[in-house]
Design a protein around this motif. Structure first.
Motif, PDB file in Angstrom:
ATOM      1  N   GLY A  48     -14.091   5.953  52.635  1.00  0.00           N
ATOM      2  CA  GLY A  48     -15.249   6.484  51.919  1.00  0.00           C
ATOM      3  C   GLY A  48     -15.036   6.368  50.429  1.00  0.00           C
ATOM      4  N   PRO A  49     -16.089   6.658  49.648  1.00  0.00           N
ATOM      5  CA  PRO A  49     -16.003   6.506  48.194  1.00  0.00           C
ATOM      6  C   PRO A  49     -15.157   7.594  47.535  1.00  0.00           C
ATOM      7  CG  PRO A  49     -18.121   7.426  48.792  1.00  0.00           C
ATOM      8  CD  PRO A  49     -17.423   7.110  50.084  1.00  0.00           C
ATOM      9  N   SER A  50     -14.860   7.396  46.254  1.00  0.00           N
ATOM     10  CA  SER A  50     -14.066   8.352  45.473  1.00  0.00           C
ATOM     11  C   SER A  50     -14.721   9.717  45.442  1.00  0.00           C
ATOM     12  CB  SER A  50     -13.989   7.908  44.008  1.00  0.00           C
ATOM     13  OG  SER A  50     -13.509   6.629  43.908  1.00  0.00           O
ATOM     14  N   GLY A  51     -13.900  10.735  45.592  1.00  0.00           N
ATOM     15  CA  GLY A  51     -14.389  12.101  45.392  1.00  0.00           C
ATOM     16  C   GLY A  51     -15.192  12.664  46.553  1.00  0.00           C
ATOM     17  N   ALA A  52     -15.185  11.992  47.700  1.00  0.00           N
ATOM     18  CA  ALA A  52     -15.942  12.511  48.851  1.00  0.00           C
ATOM     19  C   ALA A  52     -15.168  13.626  49.564  1.00  0.00           C
ATOM     20  CB  ALA A  52     -16.263  11.379  49.826  1.00  0.00           C
ATOM     21  N   GLY A  53     -13.919  13.830  49.151  1.00  0.00           N
ATOM     22  CA  GLY A  53     -13.109  14.897  49.769  1.00  0.00           C
ATOM     23  C   GLY A  53     -12.199  14.364  50.868  1.00  0.00           C
ATOM     24  N   LYS A  54     -11.976  13.050  50.895  1.00  0.00           N
ATOM     25  CA  LYS A  54     -11.185  12.449  51.974  1.00  0.00           C
ATOM     26  C   LYS A  54      -9.796  13.071  52.083  1.00  0.00           C
ATOM     27  CE  LYS A  54     -11.367   8.197  50.557  1.00  0.00           C
ATOM     28  NZ  LYS A  54     -12.109   8.345  49.278  1.00  0.00           N
ATOM     29  N   SER A  55      -9.092  13.198  50.934  1.00  0.00           N
ATOM     30  CA  SER A  55      -7.711  13.706  51.020  1.00  0.00           C
ATOM     31  C   SER A  55      -7.673  15.146  51.513  1.00  0.00           C
ATOM     32  CB  SER A  55      -6.969  13.660  49.686  1.00  0.00           C
ATOM     33  OG  SER A  55      -7.567  12.818  48.798  1.00  0.00           O
ATOM     34  N   ASP A  82      -1.889   9.312  52.223  1.00  0.00           N
ATOM     35  CA  ASP A  82      -2.909   9.168  51.181  1.00  0.00           C
ATOM     36  C   ASP A  82      -2.747   7.771  50.568  1.00  0.00           C
ATOM     37  OD1 ASP A  82      -4.364   9.215  48.845  1.00  0.00           O
ATOM     38  OD2 ASP A  82      -3.509  11.087  48.090  1.00  0.00           O
ATOM     39  N   THR A  83      -3.502   6.785  51.080  1.00  0.00           N
ATOM     40  CA  THR A  83      -3.269   5.409  50.605  1.00  0.00           C
ATOM     41  C   THR A  83      -3.749   5.226  49.167  1.00  0.00           C
ATOM     42  OG1 THR A  83      -5.342   4.495  51.476  1.00  0.00           O
ATOM     43  CG2 THR A  83      -3.432   4.467  52.949  1.00  0.00           C
ATOM     44  N   GLY A  84      -4.722   6.050  48.734  1.00  0.00           N
ATOM     45  CA  GLY A  84      -5.166   5.985  47.335  1.00  0.00           C
ATOM     46  C   GLY A  84      -4.008   6.307  46.394  1.00  0.00           C
ATOM     47  N   ALA A  85      -3.150   7.254  46.811  1.00  0.00           N
ATOM     48  CA  ALA A  85      -2.001   7.621  45.972  1.00  0.00           C
ATOM     49  C   ALA A  85      -1.061   6.423  45.819  1.00  0.00           C
ATOM     50  CB  ALA A  85      -1.254   8.808  46.588  1.00  0.00           C
ATOM     51  N   MET A  86      -1.023   5.544  46.831  1.00  0.00           N
ATOM     52  CA  MET A  86      -0.151   4.368  46.747  1.00  0.00           C
ATOM     53  C   MET A  86      -0.693   3.384  45.694  1.00  0.00           C
ATOM     54  SD  MET A  86       0.567   4.016  50.856  1.00  0.00           S
ATOM     55  CE  MET A  86       1.856   2.778  50.794  1.00  0.00           C
ATOM     56  N   TYR A  87      -2.030   3.189  45.674  1.00  0.00           N
ATOM     57  CA  TYR A  87      -2.619   2.320  44.639  1.00  0.00           C
ATOM     58  C   TYR A  87      -2.442   2.965  43.261  1.00  0.00           C
ATOM     59  CZ  TYR A  87      -4.402  -0.657  48.275  1.00  0.00           C
ATOM     60  OH  TYR A  87      -4.466  -1.529  49.334  1.00  0.00           O
ATOM     61  N   ARG A  88      -2.537   4.302  43.216  1.00  0.00           N
ATOM     62  CA  ARG A  88      -2.331   5.002  41.940  1.00  0.00           C
ATOM     63  C   ARG A  88      -0.887   4.835  41.470  1.00  0.00           C
ATOM     64  NH1 ARG A  88      -6.180   8.938  40.494  1.00  0.00           N
ATOM     65  NH2 ARG A  88      -7.991   8.844  41.878  1.00  0.00           N
ATOM     66  N   ALA A  89       0.068   4.844  42.412  1.00  0.00           N
ATOM     67  CA  ALA A  89       1.475   4.685  42.043  1.00  0.00           C
ATOM     68  C   ALA A  89       1.708   3.302  41.426  1.00  0.00           C
ATOM     69  CB  ALA A  89       2.372   4.892  43.268  1.00  0.00           C
ATOM     70  N   VAL A  90       1.097   2.279  42.021  1.00  0.00           N
ATOM     71  CA  VAL A  90       1.226   0.927  41.451  1.00  0.00           C
ATOM     72  C   VAL A  90       0.576   0.889  40.062  1.00  0.00           C
ATOM     73  CG1 VAL A  90       0.437  -1.469  41.697  1.00  0.00           C
ATOM     74  CG2 VAL A  90       1.457  -0.289  43.651  1.00  0.00           C
ATOM     75  N   ASP A 111      -6.164   8.003  54.743  1.00  0.00           N
ATOM     76  CA  ASP A 111      -7.453   7.901  54.066  1.00  0.00           C
ATOM     77  C   ASP A 111      -7.393   6.830  52.989  1.00  0.00           C
ATOM     78  OD1 ASP A 111      -6.217   9.088  51.916  1.00  0.00           O
ATOM     79  OD2 ASP A 111      -7.739  10.613  51.598  1.00  0.00           O
ATOM     80  N   GLY A 112      -8.548   6.160  52.792  1.00  0.00           N
ATOM     81  CA  GLY A 112      -8.594   5.076  51.812  1.00  0.00           C
ATOM     82  C   GLY A 112      -9.957   4.427  51.764  1.00  0.00           C
ATOM     83  N   THR A 155     -11.271  -0.981  58.434  1.00  0.00           N
ATOM     84  CA  THR A 155     -11.723  -2.378  58.446  1.00  0.00           C
ATOM     85  C   THR A 155     -10.562  -3.365  58.369  1.00  0.00           C
ATOM     86  OG1 THR A 155     -12.053  -2.202  56.052  1.00  0.00           O
ATOM     87  CG2 THR A 155     -14.008  -1.939  57.431  1.00  0.00           C
ATOM     88  N   GLN A 156      -9.482  -3.007  57.628  1.00  0.00           N
ATOM     89  CA  GLN A 156      -8.398  -3.977  57.408  1.00  0.00           C
ATOM     90  C   GLN A 156      -7.026  -3.493  57.883  1.00  0.00           C
ATOM     91  OE1 GLN A 156      -8.952  -6.996  56.134  1.00  0.00           O
ATOM     92  NE2 GLN A 156     -11.117  -6.550  55.838  1.00  0.00           N
ATOM     93  N   VAL A 157      -6.689  -2.255  57.522  1.00  0.00           N
ATOM     94  CA  VAL A 157      -5.313  -1.800  57.793  1.00  0.00           C
ATOM     95  C   VAL A 157      -5.135  -1.590  59.304  1.00  0.00           C
ATOM     96  CG1 VAL A 157      -3.540  -0.067  57.268  1.00  0.00           C
ATOM     97  CG2 VAL A 157      -5.191  -0.722  55.507  1.00  0.00           C
ATOM     98  N   PHE A 158      -6.034  -0.794  59.881  1.00  0.00           N
ATOM     99  CA  PHE A 158      -5.988  -0.568  61.334  1.00  0.00           C
ATOM    100  C   PHE A 158      -7.391  -0.756  61.930  1.00  0.00           C
ATOM    101  CE2 PHE A 158      -2.215   2.120  60.171  1.00  0.00           C
ATOM    102  CZ  PHE A 158      -1.278   1.329  60.821  1.00  0.00           C
ATOM    103  N   PRO A 159      -7.841  -2.028  62.040  1.00  0.00           N
ATOM    104  CA  PRO A 159      -9.178  -2.243  62.609  1.00  0.00           C
ATOM    105  C   PRO A 159      -9.264  -1.754  64.060  1.00  0.00           C
ATOM    106  CG  PRO A 159      -8.114  -4.335  62.042  1.00  0.00           C
ATOM    107  CD  PRO A 159      -7.184  -3.262  61.626  1.00  0.00           C
ATOM    108  N   ASP A 160      -8.079  -1.572  64.692  1.00  0.00           N
ATOM    109  CA  ASP A 160      -8.071  -1.090  66.073  1.00  0.00           C
ATOM    110  C   ASP A 160      -7.705   0.401  66.150  1.00  0.00           C
ATOM    111  OD1 ASP A 160      -5.526  -1.449  65.134  1.00  0.00           O
ATOM    112  OD2 ASP A 160      -4.707  -2.232  67.027  1.00  0.00           O
TER     113      ASP A 160
END
Ligand code: DC
Length: 263
Positions: free
Chosen positions: A11-18, A34-42, A126-127, A132-137
């Protein structure tokens, strides 16, 4: 190696996913990623090393990624073993994370890490691209959203709380007047927060690689008018009912699915 159950929340930013994913993980005894935190770490590492998202810096970025380890220790995101969880929630890092997440080599590295983390355990991630990509199944997929204005109001409340905390810390250190003001910087403003959210929505939904889209089989949950408890319950209803159906054991009044009556 046994396979775990994967719950994908996009979902989009700030929707409360985390917040929601963490609460659902606690209720089910799952690990939360929290996969967003991983992109933030990079993004944090790139800013620290002076690496930009420009093509001209691609080799520097590749070598930074080769050496970088992004993981979670005690639920806190670490870059090369250093806990940076308290340093990645600034507007600057948010925008850099949105920009660097459009770069193929950044996604390749983090998606591979996420697949490894979710391979053998019961996890909720969450991300933007989990279903769609990480775990499509994935066994369960959700798409959590809310109106942009409501998301901006929630983000503003978080930023204001962080701003007040920083003000109190600086005051406790004896700072005041102009020095205090210059270290604190400007107070967060609704119009800026909304503009950032809309810009990040646009970036995340229009990038060439793995744009944010709702997977066809993701359950849509709109939290604009719901509080945290109601939204968590909506997730649990879907998960626990499906688990009960799969096990052939009907849920009943009083079971954690929250249903009022026996099926
Ligand atoms: O969820 P967040 O706001 O902490 O995410 C920060 C940025 O990372 C966001 O703008 C998009 C990106 N992101 C992504 O592209 N894919 C993910 N699975 C998670 C986050």
């Amino acid at each position: 190696m046994t396979k775990g159950i994967r719950i994908a929340v996009d979902g989009p930013s700030g929707a409360g996913k985390s917040t929601i994913a963490k609460a659902v993980a606690d209720r089910l005894g799952y690990e939360y990623i929290d996969t967003g935190a991983m992109y933030r770490a990079v993004a944090y590492g790139m800013l620290r090393e002076g690496i930009t998202c420009d093509e001209a810096d691609r080799e520097k970025l590749a070598s930074f990624l080769d050496d970088a380890t992004v993981d979670f220790r005690g639920g806190r995101v670490c870059l090369n073993g250093e806990d940076i969880a308290d340093r990645i929630r600034t507007p600057e890092i948010s925008m850099m994370a949105s920009n660097c997440s459009a770069i193929g080599i950044v996604r390749e590295k983090l998606v591979a890490d996420q697949r490894r983390m979710g391979e053998t355990k019961n996890v909720i991630l969450d991300g933007r691209d989990i279903g769609t990509q990480v775990f499509p199944d994935a066994e369960f997929k959700f798409y959590l959203t809310a109106d942009a204005e409501e998301r901006a109001r929630r983000r503003l409340a978080d930023l204001e709380a962080a701003y007040e905390k920083k003000r109190a810390e600086l005051k406790a250190e004896g700072l005041k007047g102009k020095k205090l003001k210059s270290l604190l910087g400007p107070a967060p403003v609704f119009a800026d927060v909304l503009r950032d959210i809309e810009q990040r929505d646009y970036n995340d939904m229009h990038r060439a690689i793995s744009p944010l889209v709702r997977a066809d089989d993701a359950v849509l949950i709109d939290s604009t008018h719901s509080d945290i408890d109601d939204t968590v319950q909506a997730f649990l209803d879907v998960i626990l009912r499906a688990s009960d159906e799969a096990a052939g054991t009907p849920c009943c009044a009083g079971c954690p699915c929250g249903a009022e009556e026996a099926k």
